[in-house]
Design an enzyme around this catalytic site. Structure first.
Site, PDB file in Angstrom:
ATOM      1  N   ALA A  25       0.834  -1.212   0.000  1.00 47.96           N
ATOM      2  CA  ALA A  25       0.000   0.000   0.000  1.00 47.96           C
ATOM      3  C   ALA A  25       0.866   1.259   0.000  1.00 47.96           C
ATOM      4  O   ALA A  25       0.577   2.227  -0.717  1.00 47.96           O
ATOM      5  CB  ALA A  25      -0.918  -0.004   1.217  1.00 47.96           C
ATOM      6  N   GLY A 107       9.382  -0.643  19.969  1.00 46.20           N
ATOM      7  CA  GLY A 107      10.808  -0.318  19.858  1.00 46.20           C
ATOM      8  C   GLY A 107      11.105   0.347  18.517  1.00 46.20           C
ATOM      9  O   GLY A 107      11.819   1.355  18.447  1.00 46.20           O
ATOM     10  N   ASP A 131       1.299  -8.736  18.829  1.00 51.43           N
ATOM     11  CA  ASP A 131       0.969  -8.661  20.265  1.00 51.43           C
ATOM     12  C   ASP A 131      -0.149  -7.674  20.609  1.00 51.43           C
ATOM     13  O   ASP A 131      -0.713  -7.750  21.695  1.00 51.43           O
ATOM     14  CB  ASP A 131       2.220  -8.267  21.066  1.00 51.43           C
ATOM     15  CG  ASP A 131       3.359  -9.244  20.859  1.00 51.43           C
ATOM     16  OD1 ASP A 131       3.069 -10.429  20.574  1.00 51.43           O
ATOM     17  OD2 ASP A 131       4.529  -8.839  20.965  1.00 51.43           O
ATOM     18  N   ARG A 175       3.735 -11.319  24.422  1.00 47.90           N
ATOM     19  CA  ARG A 175       4.651 -10.601  25.329  1.00 47.90           C
ATOM     20  C   ARG A 175       3.940 -10.251  26.621  1.00 47.90           C
ATOM     21  O   ARG A 175       3.304 -11.085  27.216  1.00 47.90           O
ATOM     22  CB  ARG A 175       5.173  -9.333  24.652  1.00 47.90           C
ATOM     23  CG  ARG A 175       6.209  -9.611  23.611  1.00 47.90           C
ATOM     24  CD  ARG A 175       7.519  -8.928  23.999  1.00 47.90           C
ATOM     25  NE  ARG A 175       8.374  -8.811  22.845  1.00 47.90           N
ATOM     26  CZ  ARG A 175       9.017  -7.704  22.521  1.00 47.90           C
ATOM     27  NH1 ARG A 175       8.885  -6.622  23.245  1.00 47.90           N
ATOM     28  NH2 ARG A 175       9.807  -7.692  21.485  1.00 47.90           N
ATOM     29  N   GLY A 189     -13.800 -21.322  23.220  1.00 46.86           N
ATOM     30  CA  GLY A 189     -14.607 -21.954  24.269  1.00 46.86           C
ATOM     31  C   GLY A 189     -13.741 -22.553  25.369  1.00 46.86           C
ATOM     32  O   GLY A 189     -14.028 -23.642  25.880  1.00 46.86           O
ATOM     33  N   ALA A 190     -12.668 -21.845  25.735  1.00 44.03           N
ATOM     34  CA  ALA A 190     -11.769 -22.354  26.784  1.00 44.03           C
ATOM     35  C   ALA A 190     -12.476 -22.357  28.146  1.00 44.03           C
ATOM     36  O   ALA A 190     -13.393 -21.557  28.372  1.00 44.03           O
ATOM     37  CB  ALA A 190     -10.521 -21.477  26.845  1.00 44.03           C
ATOM     38  N   GLU A 226       1.810 -15.816  27.298  1.00 36.81           N
ATOM     39  CA  GLU A 226       3.235 -15.961  27.638  1.00 36.81           C
ATOM     40  C   GLU A 226       3.679 -14.920  28.681  1.00 36.81           C
ATOM     41  O   GLU A 226       4.686 -15.096  29.347  1.00 36.81           O
ATOM     42  CB  GLU A 226       4.118 -15.864  26.393  1.00 36.81           C
ATOM     43  CG  GLU A 226       4.167 -14.483  25.771  1.00 36.81           C
ATOM     44  CD  GLU A 226       5.164 -14.369  24.616  1.00 36.81           C
ATOM     45  OE1 GLU A 226       6.135 -15.131  24.554  1.00 36.81           O
ATOM     46  OE2 GLU A 226       4.954 -13.479  23.775  1.00 36.81           O
ATOM     47  N   HIS A 266       6.024 -19.366  17.685  1.00 37.26           N
ATOM     48  CA  HIS A 266       6.216 -18.629  16.431  1.00 37.26           C
ATOM     49  C   HIS A 266       5.319 -19.057  15.286  1.00 37.26           C
ATOM     50  O   HIS A 266       5.237 -18.354  14.282  1.00 37.26           O
ATOM     51  CB  HIS A 266       7.680 -18.705  16.000  1.00 37.26           C
ATOM     52  CG  HIS A 266       8.576 -17.932  16.915  1.00 37.26           C
ATOM     53  ND1 HIS A 266       9.022 -18.448  18.106  1.00 37.26           N
ATOM     54  CD2 HIS A 266       9.044 -16.676  16.837  1.00 37.26           C
ATOM     55  CE1 HIS A 266       9.761 -17.546  18.713  1.00 37.26           C
ATOM     56  NE2 HIS A 266       9.786 -16.452  17.975  1.00 37.26           N
TER      57      HIS A 266
HETATM   58  P1  ATP Z   1       8.072  -6.395  18.536  1.00 33.56           P
HETATM   59  O1  ATP Z   1       6.953  -5.789  19.339  1.00 33.56           O
HETATM   60  O2  ATP Z   1       7.584  -7.279  17.482  1.00 33.56           O
HETATM   61  O3  ATP Z   1       9.165  -6.991  19.360  1.00 33.56           O
HETATM   62  P2  ATP Z   1       9.614  -3.959  18.311  1.00 33.56           P
HETATM   63  O4  ATP Z   1       9.659  -2.941  17.244  1.00 33.56           O
HETATM   64  O5  ATP Z   1       9.108  -3.513  19.641  1.00 33.56           O
HETATM   65  O6  ATP Z   1       8.790  -5.174  17.741  1.00 33.56           O
HETATM   66  P3  ATP Z   1      12.323  -4.048  19.278  1.00 33.56           P
HETATM   67  O7  ATP Z   1      13.329  -5.162  19.262  1.00 33.56           O
HETATM   68  O8  ATP Z   1      11.996  -3.447  20.582  1.00 33.56           O
HETATM   69  O9  ATP Z   1      11.058  -4.605  18.508  1.00 33.56           O
HETATM   70  O10 ATP Z   1      12.857  -2.854  18.342  1.00 33.56           O
HETATM   71  C1  ATP Z   1      13.265  -3.085  17.007  1.00 33.56           C
HETATM   72  C2  ATP Z   1      14.483  -2.253  16.693  1.00 33.56           C
HETATM   73  O11 ATP Z   1      14.148  -0.859  16.795  1.00 33.56           O
HETATM   74  C3  ATP Z   1      15.669  -2.431  17.632  1.00 33.56           C
HETATM   75  O12 ATP Z   1      16.455  -3.560  17.323  1.00 33.56           O
HETATM   76  C4  ATP Z   1      16.426  -1.137  17.395  1.00 33.56           C
HETATM   77  O13 ATP Z   1      17.186  -1.209  16.221  1.00 33.56           O
HETATM   78  C5  ATP Z   1      15.301  -0.121  17.212  1.00 33.56           C
HETATM   79  N1  ATP Z   1      15.019   0.577  18.478  1.00 33.56           N
HETATM   80  C6  ATP Z   1      14.291   0.133  19.529  1.00 33.56           C
HETATM   81  N2  ATP Z   1      14.258   1.051  20.532  1.00 33.56           N
HETATM   82  C7  ATP Z   1      15.001   2.099  20.125  1.00 33.56           C
HETATM   83  C8  ATP Z   1      15.377   3.360  20.693  1.00 33.56           C
HETATM   84  N3  ATP Z   1      14.966   3.724  21.897  1.00 33.56           N
HETATM   85  N4  ATP Z   1      16.172   4.169  19.964  1.00 33.56           N
HETATM   86  C9  ATP Z   1      16.582   3.819  18.737  1.00 33.56           C
HETATM   87  N5  ATP Z   1      16.267   2.656  18.143  1.00 33.56           N
HETATM   88  C10 ATP Z   1      15.497   1.802  18.801  1.00 33.56           C
END
Ligand code: ATP
Length: 366
Positions: A25, A107, A131, A175, A189-190, A226, A266
């Site tokens: 998209a 993240g 999640d 998570r 239906g757990a 989990e 997974h």
């Molecule tokens: P999921 O929820 O599926 O785990 P996510 O995006 O939360 O996904 P993370 O491993 O927390 O997964 O973050 C992915 C990547 O984003 C990290 O490996 C890093 O490269 C980058 N990242 C996370 N937090 C920060 C931060 N505070 N500053 C800069 N980069 C970040």
């Protein structure tokens, strides 16, 4: 305002079904609007290392139905450092890329925000994670498919439980969030569910299984998120041992509910996205490009009450921290009293929703 000419798109963190529909998209909306689109491979890792390729409309053909991410994904330590982000920015400049769309979890959205702040670069975040743990949005890309996959697998387990008069304790991903576990417990239906948001009454769960078994019920499913520690394999053993002892005590073999444990893990991350995830991913991807074209930045695309809306990335991060109780000093300083009250209200509503949905699940579990 000068028209945005180029955009890069990446997927980061854990993959989720629907990410390809979103990349598609973004690509097609951007090209339709006369922009150049670059796919960045392996998330921020690829951005730091310069793994970018210009995308065409044809390159995203035949991807909407595919699980995983055609851009691949990674977790990248070096992007967490100013030097890593500097390299990432230089690579974007090398390709004359003006804007960035990041599809990923919390993240990944933090990373996008860091880059936007340090280099004054327009970025948009799209919540892609099974999640559903991004507080600002009702749904994240991949959540619906993950739940569907859990339901399909648990239905199979239930068939065999019914044949043997067994119980299966099933641990599902999520998570720290119980969204997948609670919704699938209802849909499957757990007889019980253990989630991080609500206290789990283990004795009541075992008592319910015994009562239902006495009444002739043969299949028992317990879903455990989990995020709840010490309640999966251990719980399966407890149900098994308790009912076995009871059967011996009462000299009644039928009371033994043999209990197995299963971790879906997974397997629920993969597979073809559901209709819901394809639509959500598409609507979010289109909106992300529209926001950039309108000159907006630092936003997360969210879904609220069925509508696609936006909130600032910084707000989304603070809201998440408030929800998880991990706020640090000063994080609320830039928000007004009314805004803080609004955030608290939103969080209370979400917590209440969990409690009432959990109570409903228990009420109908037999
Ligand atoms: P999921 O929820 O599926 O785990 P996510 O995006 O939360 O996904 P993370 O491993 O927390 O997964 O973050 C992915 C990547 O984003 C990290 O490996 C890093 O490269 C980058 N990242 C996370 N937090 C920060 C931060 N505070 N500053 C800069 N980069 C970040």
């Amino acid at each position: 305002m000068e028209k945005i000419q180029s955009v890069a798109v990446l997927t980061s963190g854990g993959d989720s079904p629907g990410m390809n529909a979103c990349i598609r998209a973004v690509t097609r909306t951007a090209i339709f609007n006369g922009m150049k689109v670059f796919g960045v491979y392996r998330g921020y890792e690829g951005l730091v290392n310069g793994e970018l390729k210009e995308f065409t409309t044809e390159m995203v053909s035949n991807t909407i139905q595919r699980g995983g991410t055609i851009l691949k994904t990674a977790r990248c330590q070096s992007f967490m450092t100013p030097e890593g982000r500097q390299k990432a920015y230089e690579n974007l400049q090398k390709f004359n890329i003006q804007t960035l769309i990041v599809i990923g979890g919390n993240g990944s959205l933090s990373g996008a925000y860091q880059l936007a702040r340090e280099y004054d670069m327009p970025v948009i975040g799209i919540p892609g994670t099974i999640d559903n743990d991004i507080t600002a949005t009702d749904n994240t890309i991949g959540f619906d498919t993950a739940m569907q996959t859990v339901v399909e697998n648990v239905d199979r387990l239930r068939d065999t439980c019914e044949s043997h008069a067994r119980c299966n304790v099933v641990e599902v991903m999520g998570r720290g969030a119980g969204d997948i576990a609670l919704n699938t417990a209802i849909a499957c239906g757990a007889v019980a569910a253990a989630i991080p948001e609500v206290d789990f009454d283990e004795d009541a769960c075992i008592e319910r299984i015994v009562r239902l078994r006495r009444g002739g019920k043969r299949n028992f499913i317990v879903i455990v998120s989990e995020g709840v520690s010490g309640h999966s394999e251990e719980l399966a053993k407890k149900i098994n041992d308790y009912t076995k002892d009871l059967a011996e005590k009462e000299n009644n073999d039928r009371l033994w509910v043999e209990t197995k444990f299963c971790r879906l893990a997974h397997t629920v991350r993969g597979g073809s996205p559901t209709l819901g995830d394809r639509l959500l991913a598409t609507r979010m991807g289109v909106r992300a490009v529209d926001e950039l074209l309108a000159g907006n930045s630092d936003l997360v695309i969210c879904e609220k009450a069925g509508k696609i809306v936006t909130v600032p990335i910084a707000y989304s991060q603070v809201l998440d921290r408030m929800y998880k109780g991990t706020l640090k000093d000063g994080m609320l300083d830039k928000y007004s009293k009314e805004e803080i009250e609004q955030m608290k209200l939103l969080i209370e509503e979400k917590k209440n929703d969990f409690r009432t949905t959990y109570a409903m699940m228990e009420q109908i579990s037999g």
